[in-house]
Design a protein around this motif. Sequence first.
Motif, PDB file in Angstrom:
ATOM      1  N   GLY A   1      24.798  11.653  -3.906  1.00 29.94           N
ATOM      2  CA  GLY A   1      24.080  12.310  -5.383  1.00 29.94           C
ATOM      3  C   GLY A   1      23.267  10.996  -6.028  1.00 29.94           C
ATOM      4  O   GLY A   1      22.231  11.417  -6.469  1.00 29.94           O
ATOM      5  N   SER A   2      23.641   9.807  -5.693  1.00 29.66           N
ATOM      6  CA  SER A   2      22.887   8.647  -6.237  1.00 29.66           C
ATOM      7  C   SER A   2      21.599   8.687  -5.618  1.00 29.66           C
ATOM      8  O   SER A   2      20.376   8.704  -6.069  1.00 29.66           O
ATOM      9  CB  SER A   2      23.502   7.376  -5.973  1.00 29.66           C
ATOM     10  N   ILE A   3      21.803   8.760  -4.138  1.00 27.73           N
ATOM     11  CA  ILE A   3      20.453   8.900  -3.375  1.00 27.73           C
ATOM     12  C   ILE A   3      19.540   9.998  -3.597  1.00 27.73           C
ATOM     13  O   ILE A   3      18.258   9.769  -3.742  1.00 27.73           O
ATOM     14  CB  ILE A   3      20.938   9.168  -1.862  1.00 27.73           C
ATOM     15  N   ALA A   4      19.884  11.139  -3.888  1.00 26.47           N
ATOM     16  CA  ALA A   4      19.233  12.285  -4.152  1.00 26.47           C
ATOM     17  C   ALA A   4      18.431  12.092  -5.499  1.00 26.47           C
ATOM     18  O   ALA A   4      17.386  12.448  -5.668  1.00 26.47           O
ATOM     19  CB  ALA A   4      20.152  13.580  -4.294  1.00 26.47           C
ATOM     20  N   PHE A   5      19.402  11.578  -6.394  1.00 26.50           N
ATOM     21  CA  PHE A   5      18.702  11.229  -7.776  1.00 26.50           C
ATOM     22  C   PHE A   5      17.547  10.496  -7.807  1.00 26.50           C
ATOM     23  O   PHE A   5      16.437  10.780  -8.367  1.00 26.50           O
ATOM     24  CB  PHE A   5      19.840  10.788  -8.705  1.00 26.50           C
TER      25      PHE A   5
ATOM     26  N   THR B   1      19.559  -2.151  -5.363  1.00 24.49           N
ATOM     27  CA  THR B   1      18.655  -1.662  -4.500  1.00 24.49           C
ATOM     28  C   THR B   1      17.526  -0.555  -4.965  1.00 24.49           C
ATOM     29  O   THR B   1      16.516  -0.539  -4.518  1.00 24.49           O
ATOM     30  CB  THR B   1      19.391  -1.558  -3.286  1.00 24.49           C
ATOM     31  N   GLN B   2      18.487   0.512  -5.436  1.00 20.83           N
ATOM     32  CA  GLN B   2      17.426   1.690  -5.754  1.00 20.83           C
ATOM     33  C   GLN B   2      16.477   1.258  -7.130  1.00 20.83           C
ATOM     34  O   GLN B   2      15.451   1.833  -7.453  1.00 20.83           O
ATOM     35  CB  GLN B   2      18.297   2.969  -5.640  1.00 20.83           C
ATOM     36  N   ILE B   3      17.349   0.568  -7.968  1.00 18.44           N
ATOM     37  CA  ILE B   3      16.371   0.283  -9.308  1.00 18.44           C
ATOM     38  C   ILE B   3      15.330  -0.458  -8.866  1.00 18.44           C
ATOM     39  O   ILE B   3      14.112  -0.053  -9.276  1.00 18.44           O
ATOM     40  CB  ILE B   3      17.321  -0.517 -10.230  1.00 18.44           C
ATOM     41  N   ALA B   4      15.245  -1.438  -7.871  1.00 25.72           N
ATOM     42  CA  ALA B   4      14.417  -2.246  -7.469  1.00 25.72           C
ATOM     43  C   ALA B   4      13.219  -1.095  -6.780  1.00 25.72           C
ATOM     44  O   ALA B   4      11.951  -1.490  -6.854  1.00 25.72           O
ATOM     45  CB  ALA B   4      14.693  -3.378  -6.484  1.00 25.72           C
ATOM     46  N   TYR B   5      13.703  -0.126  -6.071  1.00 25.63           N
ATOM     47  CA  TYR B   5      12.795   0.615  -5.290  1.00 25.63           C
ATOM     48  C   TYR B   5      12.002   1.614  -6.465  1.00 25.63           C
ATOM     49  O   TYR B   5      10.615   1.806  -6.332  1.00 25.63           O
ATOM     50  CB  TYR B   5      13.651   1.639  -4.484  1.00 25.63           C
TER      51      TYR B   5
ATOM     52  N   ILE C   1      20.330  -7.553  -1.135  1.00 29.13           N
ATOM     53  CA  ILE C   1      19.602  -6.584  -2.039  1.00 29.13           C
ATOM     54  C   ILE C   1      18.167  -6.527  -1.720  1.00 29.13           C
ATOM     55  O   ILE C   1      17.480  -7.533  -1.876  1.00 29.13           O
ATOM     56  CB  ILE C   1      19.694  -6.919  -3.579  1.00 29.13           C
ATOM     57  N   LEU C   2      17.697  -5.406  -0.920  1.00 30.81           N
ATOM     58  CA  LEU C   2      16.476  -5.192  -0.466  1.00 30.81           C
ATOM     59  C   LEU C   2      15.247  -4.723  -1.075  1.00 30.81           C
ATOM     60  O   LEU C   2      15.863  -3.964  -2.141  1.00 30.81           O
ATOM     61  CB  LEU C   2      16.672  -4.539   1.067  1.00 30.81           C
ATOM     62  N   HIS C   3      14.157  -4.903  -0.615  1.00 29.70           N
ATOM     63  CA  HIS C   3      13.093  -4.149  -1.312  1.00 29.70           C
ATOM     64  C   HIS C   3      12.624  -3.255   0.095  1.00 29.70           C
ATOM     65  O   HIS C   3      12.720  -3.302   1.117  1.00 29.70           O
ATOM     66  CB  HIS C   3      11.993  -4.988  -1.620  1.00 29.70           C
ATOM     67  N   HIS C   4      12.095  -2.108  -0.187  1.00 29.74           N
ATOM     68  CA  HIS C   4      11.847  -1.162   0.874  1.00 29.74           C
ATOM     69  C   HIS C   4      10.982  -1.863   1.682  1.00 29.74           C
ATOM     70  O   HIS C   4      11.078  -1.729   3.028  1.00 29.74           O
ATOM     71  CB  HIS C   4      11.095  -0.104   0.091  1.00 29.74           C
TER      72      HIS C   4
END
Length: 462
Positions: free
Chosen positions: A57-61, A133-137, A169-172
Motif C-alpha cells: 500500500g505504501s508503494i502504491a501510494f 527512502t520513498q520521501i526522498a524519491y 537509505i537510497l536515492h533512486h
Amino acid sequence: MLFNTYVFIFAFWPITAIVYFLLNRFRLVFVAKCWMAASSLFFYSWWNPKYLPLILGSIAFNYTFGRILQTKKDWSVLRRRLVLTTAITGNVLLLAYYKYADFFLENLSSVTGHAFPLLKLILPLGISFFTFTQIAYLVDAYKGKVREYNIVNYILFVTFYPHLIAGPILHHSEMMPQFDRLRNKVWQWNNASQGIYLFCIGLFKKVVIADTFAVSANDGFANASHFVESWIASLSYTFQLYYDFSGYTDMAIGAALIFNIKLPQNFNSPYKARSIQDFWRRWHMTLSRFLRDYIYIPLGGNRRGEAIMLRNLVVTFLVGGLWHGAGWTFILWGALHGVGQVIHRMWTKLGIQMPRWLAWFITFMFINVTWVFFRADDMKQAFRLLKGMTGLEGIAIADLKLLAPTLLLIIIMMPIVFFASNSSQLSGTFRPSWKVAAAAGALFIVSLLYFNRISTFLYFNF
C-alpha cells in the motif's frame, strides 16, 4: 528474514542469485526484475506476512504521487507543492501511527490524568527505512531528478532486500541505473568474491563480536550501579552497536554486490572521529545525508544567519532522535547531539586548536555517554547508569573478577576500532587470492558456530 540465518545464507540468497542471472542469461530482463522484486517482498513478509499489504500500500501510494509529480510538470508551483506536501504527510502519518501512537497516548494520559488505552502496535519491520527512502524519491521527483514510470522498477527500488530492512537509505538514481546496465546482468566473479568477502566480515562482526557484547550490555543496563560495572556496561553497548550496525552494513553491501549492485557506503569508522560533526559524517552516512538534504536545508540550512543555522541544527537532530525511537530517551539523545553540534560550531569559530588525541577523547566520551540514553529503557535507567559511571555509587573493584572477560574483549577490540582499516577500505584494496579466501572461510566457519544464539540487528528496532 535475517541475514545471519541458515535459511538466508544457504537457500534464499543463492537461489535468488542463480534464478536472477539465469533469467538474464536467456534475455528475460523484465522477468528477472519481476523475480527480484517478488523475492524481496517474500524476504520482507517472511518476518510477518500480515505487513505485506502495508508495504504494498505504501508503494502504491508513493508511486501514484510520484507519477503525478513527474507527469504534471505544467501545473503551477503551488499545485505541485500541494501534491508533494500531501504525499509526504501521508508517509509521515503512516510512520507516526505505527511508531508514535502509543508514545503519544502514554504522554497524553500523564498530562490529562485520563488513562487512554494503548493500541499496542507492533512496529512493522523496516518501516522507517522504506518510508524515508520513498520521501526522498518524492522530493527528487518534484525537483525533476528522477523519472520512473515502471511499477516493477519502483517496487524493486523500494524493496531490494539487501537494503530493505535497515538501510542504507537510497536515492533512486543510485541504484536503478545499475539494474539497467548490460554488464551488470552478467555474473561477475570479482564482484561475487568481494561481496562474499564483505558478507563474511559482517557476519563475524554481528554474531561473534556484537552478540557477545550484547550479553554484558543487557545485564549491565538492567543491573549495574557501581563505577566499574557501569562503565563496562556502557562501553559494551558502545561496541555492540558499532559491530552490530557495521556488520549489517557489510552484509547488505556484500549481498548486493552478488547482483553487481553497489550500495553507498553507510559506515566509515565513526569512533575515529575527532569532532561530533566528523562523527555524523561517518555514522549512518545515508541517514545523515537524508537529514541534511530533507530537514536541515529545507529549514534554511546556513542561509539565514548564524542563529537560525544553530536552531536548524538542533531541530534536525531532534528529528533524528525521534526517528530512531518513540521515547524521551531518544529525544534527549537527539537534543544532546544537536547541542553538541552547536558547541562544536562555536568552538570552531573561536579558532582554538586542541591536540588531536584530546579532540578524539572528548568526542568518544561524548558519544559513549549519549549512547546510554539511546540504549536505556527509560530515563531512570539511564541516570542510574550515568550516576554509577561518575563513581557516586562506589567503585566495587571486586566486580572486575566477574567482568574480566568482557573487559578483556573491550581492550582487544578498542585498537581494532580506533586504528584498523575498516571494511570499506579493505574492500577498496580487495584482490581475490587463496589467502583472502582462507581468511573469509575461517570467519564464516567460526560465525556458524555462534548460530545457536540468533538475534536481530539493533537497527531493526528503528
